[in-house]
Design an enzyme around this catalytic site. Structure first.
Site, PDB file in Angstrom:
ATOM      1  N   ASP A  93      12.169 -10.560   1.515  1.00 50.24           N
ATOM      2  CA  ASP A  93      12.771 -10.751   2.838  1.00 50.24           C
ATOM      3  C   ASP A  93      14.221 -11.189   2.640  1.00 50.24           C
ATOM      4  O   ASP A  93      14.702 -11.318   1.510  1.00 50.24           O
ATOM      5  CB  ASP A  93      11.949 -11.745   3.665  1.00 50.24           C
ATOM      6  CG  ASP A  93      11.850 -13.108   3.000  1.00 50.24           C
ATOM      7  OD1 ASP A  93      12.516 -13.328   1.975  1.00 50.24           O
ATOM      8  OD2 ASP A  93      11.089 -13.952   3.497  1.00 50.24           O
ATOM      9  N   CYS A 303     -20.075  -8.038   0.889  1.00 50.59           N
ATOM     10  CA  CYS A 303     -18.722  -8.004   0.306  1.00 50.59           C
ATOM     11  C   CYS A 303     -18.791  -7.675  -1.185  1.00 50.59           C
ATOM     12  O   CYS A 303     -19.652  -8.172  -1.905  1.00 50.59           O
ATOM     13  CB  CYS A 303     -18.028  -9.342   0.529  1.00 50.59           C
ATOM     14  SG  CYS A 303     -16.336  -9.412  -0.102  1.00 50.59           S
ATOM     15  N   CYS A 305     -16.259  -8.237  -3.388  1.00 50.43           N
ATOM     16  CA  CYS A 305     -15.257  -8.969  -4.178  1.00 50.43           C
ATOM     17  C   CYS A 305     -15.935  -9.768  -5.296  1.00 50.43           C
ATOM     18  O   CYS A 305     -17.137 -10.029  -5.250  1.00 50.43           O
ATOM     19  CB  CYS A 305     -14.407  -9.879  -3.296  1.00 50.43           C
ATOM     20  SG  CYS A 305     -15.145 -11.478  -2.922  1.00 50.43           S
ATOM     21  N   CYS A 308     -17.830 -12.941  -4.005  1.00 50.08           N
ATOM     22  CA  CYS A 308     -19.110 -12.692  -3.321  1.00 50.08           C
ATOM     23  C   CYS A 308     -20.142 -12.043  -4.249  1.00 50.08           C
ATOM     24  O   CYS A 308     -21.345 -12.199  -4.041  1.00 50.08           O
ATOM     25  CB  CYS A 308     -18.887 -11.832  -2.077  1.00 50.08           C
ATOM     26  SG  CYS A 308     -18.056 -12.761  -0.756  1.00 50.08           S
TER      27      CYS A 308
END
Lengths: 370, 370
Positions: A93, A303, A305, A308
Site C-alpha cells: 500500500d 474443513c 486445512c 482441522c
C-alpha cells in the site's frame, strides 16, 4: 498496456468476474483474497505454510516497513520478495492509510503529509513521490497511489480529500518508473454516490493497470458499502482488475465479488486468530469458550486445512488457555485457508455459471451460526 | 524384558554407544535429543514442522498437563499422542522436578508431596502411585519414576532424598501396569560419587527397561557432572538405554555421549529461540544484536535447516525488533535442527569409528566463537 500486467477475464456471471492477473512473480487467479504481512511477515505462519495454503498475493505495509527496518535496507537485501522469502506476487500500500490512522500526529498539506512515528515519535514526511520511491525500493509487483482516506460521512472533508487524492494520483503516475511494478489508482469519495462516480471516472481516465476502491470498511454501513461498490463498478474499466481495500469477512468477500471486485486484502484472519477466533462459513467461533473444553471435533468437520485435519477444539482451547503460540499459528492456518478456499469456490462457481446457487446456499448456511 | 521396548546396541566406541530403542510408536535411534513440549506442544512449531526436522522422541511434562488441561481430559481425547498429534514416541516425566522447582510451596513426607499450583494456588498431592496413574492416563511410551531432586551439594539432604527416591522407585514398579509403557528408574545422589554409585546399583537392581540420571545440570560444575556420569556409567547395565535429564547444549550432549548416555532432553533450543538466540556448533548468536542489522548471511552458512536455507540474519533481527512471532518459530526450527543434526552426526561417527576425530574437530571449532 504493460503486457507484464495483463488481465484476462475468463468468465463472468452478472457483475461477478473470474480472471487471471499476470505479474512478474506469477499469475493471480481472481477473485483473490490477499493475506496481510504488515511487517514483511504474515503473522505467526512461515512462507512455506502460506505457500501450502495456496496463497498467491500477499500485502505488505509501506508505512511499517519504511519506519522499520527501512526501505533502503530491504532494497539492499534484494527487495521484499527476497527479504521475506515470498516468491509469489506482493502488493504494497502507499502508507497513506497508516499515516492517518496510526501516527501519533499528522499534518496534511497539498504537497503531502508530515507525521510522527508511532514507534519512536520521530518526524517523517510522505508525499506521492516519496511513497512511490519507497515502494520502488520495496519492490512489490503491485504498488498503490498515495491517497487520503477521509471519514466516510463528512461530505466537505471527502470533497477536499478526493481532490487531493486525484492530484496525488497524477503525481504518482509521473513519479512511478519501474516497469516491473503495476501502479494502481485509488477511488475515494466516502459514502457519496456522486463523489464516488466522479472519482472512479477520474481515476479510470489515468489508465492505471488496476483500480482500487479505498475508504470503505472504515465505519460506514454494509448498505452504504454495497451502494458505493455498485456506483463504482459501472464506471471502472471492465478490462482492469478492481481491488477493494481492507475487506475480508466471508460475507463481505461474497458481496464484493457480486459487485465486480477481483482483489481483496484484510488483517481479519490473522488478527482474529490472535484473539482465539476461528472464521467459518457460518460465523465465528471463539475457541477460548468453555463449551469446547472437552470437544473432540475439529473447528469445522468438513474443513481440509492442516488444523482441522489434525486438532480438536479441546486441544486448541488448551493451547489458548496455556498461552501457547501454537494456538495463533493453528487458528491463522485455518482462517486463511477458509478465506482462500471461499475465493477458490467462488471462482469455480463463476466459471461454472453456478454463482446464484452458491451464494444462496452460503447465505442460508449463515442463518445458523455454529 | 518387554520385547516392545528392546534396546539394540549397534556400535560402540569407547564408552559412546549407537543404538536403537524400540517403542510402540516407532524406533528411537540413539544417541537422541528430545525436544520438550511442556504443555503438549513444542513451543512455536507445529508437529508437522517437528516431523520435518526429523524429531522422534518428544518430552511432555506431567506436572503441567496434570494441572492443565488435566490427565483425564487428555485420556478421554485418546491420550497425548492423539491430543497433541505426535505419532512418534513420547516421554513424560514424573512431575517431581516441577513440584520442587515451580510450585508455590510444597511439603514432602515419606509418602509423597503436597504442593500448591503455580497457576491458581490450588492444593494438590503427588505420590509415586498418583504420578504413575497420571502418566498412564497421559499415555506416553516412556514414563518416569517419581523421584526427589535435591540441591546437588548438600550431602545430608542428598542421602535422605536418595533413600526416598529408592523407596518411591519400588512403589512405582508396583504401581505401573500398562505394558505399552516403559517405566524408567532415576539415579540420584547429588555430586557425591559414593551416593551416585549406590543409587545406580539400586536402580539397576530393579530391572527397569531404561535408566535415567537425574539431579544433574541443576547448578553443579561441568567437572562434577562429568564425574557423576562416569561413576554411573560403569554401574548401569549396558544393555539398557541411559537418559540424562535436562541436558541440551551441544558441548553437554557430546560430553554425555562420550560418557555412555543415549537419551537427552532440554528446553534450551526452544527457550533460547524465544530469547532471540541461535545455537551453533561454535557458540550462541543473539540475533537482536545490531551487528546483524544489514547482514545478508543466514545464521550458519552450511546449515541445511529451513531458516538458514531461506532467511538472512537481517530479516531475523527485523522480526525480533518488530516483535513478530515468526522470529521464535524460525529460531526454534534452527535450534532444534542444530541439536538433532549434531546427534545424527555423533551417531554416524560412532558407527564409523570416527568419534575421536569428530569430537576433536568440534571442540577445536568451539574455540572460535561466531
Amino acid at each position: 498496456m504493460n503486457p507484464r500486467f495483463q488481465f484476462d477475464l475468463i468468465a463472468t456471471q452478472k457483475r461477478a468476474r473470474a480472471g487471471i492477473f499476470h505479474t512478474p512473480h506469477g499469475d493471480i487467479l481472481t477473485p483473490i483474497f490477499a493475506p496481510v504481512g504488515t511487517q514483511a511477515t504474515v503473522k505467526s505462519v512461515t512462507p512455506a505454510q502460506l505457500q501450502d495454503l495456496g496463497a498467491t498475493l500477499v500485502l505488505a505495509n509501506t508505512y511499517h516497513l519504511y519506519l522499520r527496518p527501512g526501505a533502503e535496507l530491504v532494497a539492499n537485501l534484494g527487495g521484499l520478495h527476497d527479504f521475506m522469502q515470498w516468491s509469489n506476487p506482493i502488493l504494497t500500500d502507499s502508507g497513506g492509510f497508516q499515516v492517518f490512522s496510526l501516527s501519533e500526529s499528522n499534518k496534511i498539506d497539498e504537497d503531502g503529509v508530515t507525521f510522527k512515528s508511532h514507534i519512536d515519535g520521530s518526524m517523517h514526511r510522505l508525499t506521492p513521490e516519496i511513497s512511490i520511491g519507497i515502494q520502488e525500493q520495496l519492490g512489490a509487483d503491485i504498488v498503490m497511489a498515495f491517497d487520503e482516506c477521509a471519514p466516510p460521512q463528512d461530505r466537505a472533508y471527502n470533497e477536499r480529500a478526493m481532490a487531493r487524492t486525484h492530484a496525488w494520483a497524477e503525481r504518482c503516475v509521473l513519479a512511478h518508473k519501474r516497469p516491473d511494478q503495476a501502479l494502481f489508482g485509488i477511488v475515494q469519495g466516502g459514502v457519496f454516490p456522486d463523489l464516488r462516480q466522479q472519482s472512479a471516472a477520474f481515476i479510470a481516465s489515468l489508465g492505471f493497470p488496476g483500480n482500487a476502491i479505498g475508504g470503505l470498511s472504515v465505519g460506514e454501513s454494509k448498505a452504504e458499502m454495497h451502494a458505493m461498490l455498485e456506483v463504482v463498478d459501472v464506471v471502472l474499466p471492465e478490462e482492469k482488475p478492481r481491488y477493494l481495500m481492507g475487506v475480508g469477512s466471508p460475507e463481505d468477500l461474497i458481496n464484493g465479488v457480486l459487485r465486480g471486485v477481483d482483489i481483496f486484502d484484510c488483517v481479519l484472519p490473522t488478527r482474529l486468530a490472535r484473539h482465539h477466533a476461528a472464521i467459518t462459513r457460518t460465523g465465528r467461533m471463539n475457541l477460548v469458550n468453555s463449551t469446547y473444553q472437552a470437544d473432540a471435533k475439529p473447528i469445522v468437520e468438513s474443513c481440509t486445512c492442516y488444523t482441522c485435519q489434525h486438532f480438536s477444539r479441546a486441544y486448541l482451547r488448551h493451547l489458548i488457555i496455556a498461552k501457547e503460540m501454537l494456538a495463533a499459528t493453528l487458528l491463522t492456518l485455518h482462517n486463511i485457508h477458509t478465506l482462500l478456499q471461499l475465493m477458490r469456490d467462488l471462482r469455480q462457481a463463476i466459471v461454472d455459471g453456478a454463482l446464484d446457487t452458491f451464494t444462496a446456499q452460503f447465505f442460508a448456511d449463515q442463518e445458523q451460526s455454529p
